[in-house]
Design an enzyme around this catalytic site. Structure first.
Site: not given
Length: 242
Positions: A201, A163
């Site tokens: 993230k 990701s």
């Protein structure tokens, strides 16, 4: 662990810098290691950079900074095409075609006061994808030059998932995290969600909410209430193994 070719190249660079005060050229390194092209030398130097042994200085021809060497290298055989066994190594920065440069100032922090690399605990795996269970206990440790970290407490995590690929973070990379409970918008953080799941993230803020943004369009941004997210640290460095 370094490969034989990586060790041979590091030994050759060390020996040449000590004998001549300048690093070898790419042609000299290619010939010393009996490689057919300079692209092989580029790959070896890149691998040594990523492992914290070498660093190339930008915009300078033939400028190499040797950050550290493995202990085994001081006991190894002489470098390829080097007539004498090298003396014990002292890190320095040299630039091709010039005399030996003085050691970097203390603020550069190439090595710590004891002359050893810093040990960073590896605390398990972190998801760069869907969140995984909260950070585990220490599994092992890695050693890094202090150049890779600033002040504060640090730990490392192994990345699982894709990701964050557009931020240059790949599956299998080790991320070095500075332990802290606050961060700025845009920082890449370790976020603990509901005290159960940990994920890597980019931090964004949307009003009073926290957005955890992936660096891959295949993953949606998660927007959560501030009471559901705890910051466990901020990304400061990355280690890639081959």
């Amino acid at each position: 662990m370094l490969t034989r070719k990586q060790l041979d190249l590091l030994r050759f660079i060390q020996s040449r810098m000590q004998e001549c005060g300048v690093p070898p050229s790419f042609d000299e390194m290619k010939d010393a290691l009996d490689l057919k092209s300079k692209s092989g030398i580029h790959r070896l130097i890149t691998a040594l950079e990523e492992r914290g042994f070498l660093r190339r200085l930008p915009n300078r021809a033939r400028a190499i900074e040797v950050i550290r060497i493995p202990e085994s290298l001081t006991q190894a055989a002489p470098a390829p095409q080097t007539p004498a066994e090298p003396r014990r190594f002292t890190p320095s920065v040299v630039e091709g075609g010039k005399s030996k440069q003085p050691p970097a100032p203390a603020s550069t922090r190439m090595i710590d006061e004891s002359g050893r690399a810093i040990s960073i605990p590896v605390m398990g795996r972190i998801a760069a994808g869907t969140p995984v269970s909260a950070i585990q206990n220490q599994s092992h440790a890695i050693t890094l030059s202090p150049d890779f970290v600033a002040g504060g407490e640090h730990y490392a995590l192994e990345v699982r998932g894709d990701s964050m690929v557009e931020a240059g973070i790949l599956d299998g990379d080790l991320v070095v995290i500075r332990k802290q409970d606050t961060a700025n918008t845009g920082d890449i953080i370790v976020a603990l969600i509901d005290d159960e799941e940990a994920t890597l993230k980019r931090l964004r803020r949307r009003g009073s909410s926290i957005a955890l943004e992936a660096a891959n369009p295949a993953y949606e941004t998660r927007v959560l209430g501030p009471d559901r997210v705890r910051i466990q640290g901020r990304l400061v460095s990355l280690v890639r193994r081959y």
